[in-house]
Design a protein around this motif. Sequence first.
Motif, PDB file in Angstrom:
ATOM      1  N   ASN A   1       0.819  -1.209   0.000  1.00 38.53           N
ATOM      2  CA  ASN A   1       0.000   0.000   0.000  1.00 38.53           C
ATOM      3  C   ASN A   1       0.853   1.259   0.000  1.00 38.53           C
ATOM      4  OD1 ASN A   1      -2.446  -1.342  -0.027  1.00 38.53           O
ATOM      5  ND2 ASN A   1      -2.485  -1.542   2.204  1.00 38.53           N
ATOM      6  N   SER A   2       2.103   1.157  -0.409  1.00 39.24           N
ATOM      7  CA  SER A   2       2.978   2.323  -0.366  1.00 39.24           C
ATOM      8  C   SER A   2       2.544   3.401  -1.363  1.00 39.24           C
ATOM      9  CB  SER A   2       4.420   1.910  -0.644  1.00 39.24           C
ATOM     10  OG  SER A   2       4.525   1.374  -1.955  1.00 39.24           O
ATOM     11  N   HIS A   3       1.825   3.043  -2.396  1.00 35.52           N
ATOM     12  CA  HIS A   3       1.385   4.038  -3.360  1.00 35.52           C
ATOM     13  C   HIS A   3       0.240   4.891  -2.811  1.00 35.52           C
ATOM     14  CE1 HIS A   3      -1.326   0.652  -3.928  1.00 35.52           C
ATOM     15  NE2 HIS A   3      -2.204   1.515  -4.413  1.00 35.52           N
TER      16      HIS A   3
ATOM     17  N   ASP B   1      -1.267  10.542  -0.905  1.00 32.68           N
ATOM     18  CA  ASP B   1      -1.881  10.645  -2.231  1.00 32.68           C
ATOM     19  C   ASP B   1      -3.089  11.574  -2.244  1.00 32.68           C
ATOM     20  OD1 ASP B   1      -3.553   9.052  -0.782  1.00 32.68           O
ATOM     21  OD2 ASP B   1      -4.091   7.790  -2.482  1.00 32.68           O
TER      22      ASP B   1
END
Length: 121
Positions: free
Chosen positions: A104-106, A110
């Motif tokens: 879930n690093s993206h 965000d």
Amino acid sequence: MNDGPFAKQGKKLLFIGIFLVLVMALVGREDDPGVIANLAEGSGGPVPSNYQPVDLPPPGSAPMRPPAPVPAPSDPGLSEWYAEADSDTGAVEPEPFVPAPIDNSHLVNDARPIGIEEPVG
């Protein structure tokens, strides 16, 4: 008279009534089990002419043995395939399923504000 309310609703009511009578005949009532229950009990329908009842052993005696299996016709292609197979593999050991970790690093940082970032002032 064909344009009156009974012409349209009457046909619908007639078909609904026929449908309910058929359902009642299939399902049955308290005293009459109906067609479905008669079929489930085996009391419905004619007995085939080639029917032969099976003689069951008396209770408490040795159980009946199933008939001997009929050997399948041998296929030479399968025999060769089994002969070529690796003989040391053995039975497959079941392994628990381990899911891959989710990255879930993206999703970090965000979200951005839709409006103006600095207050108007």
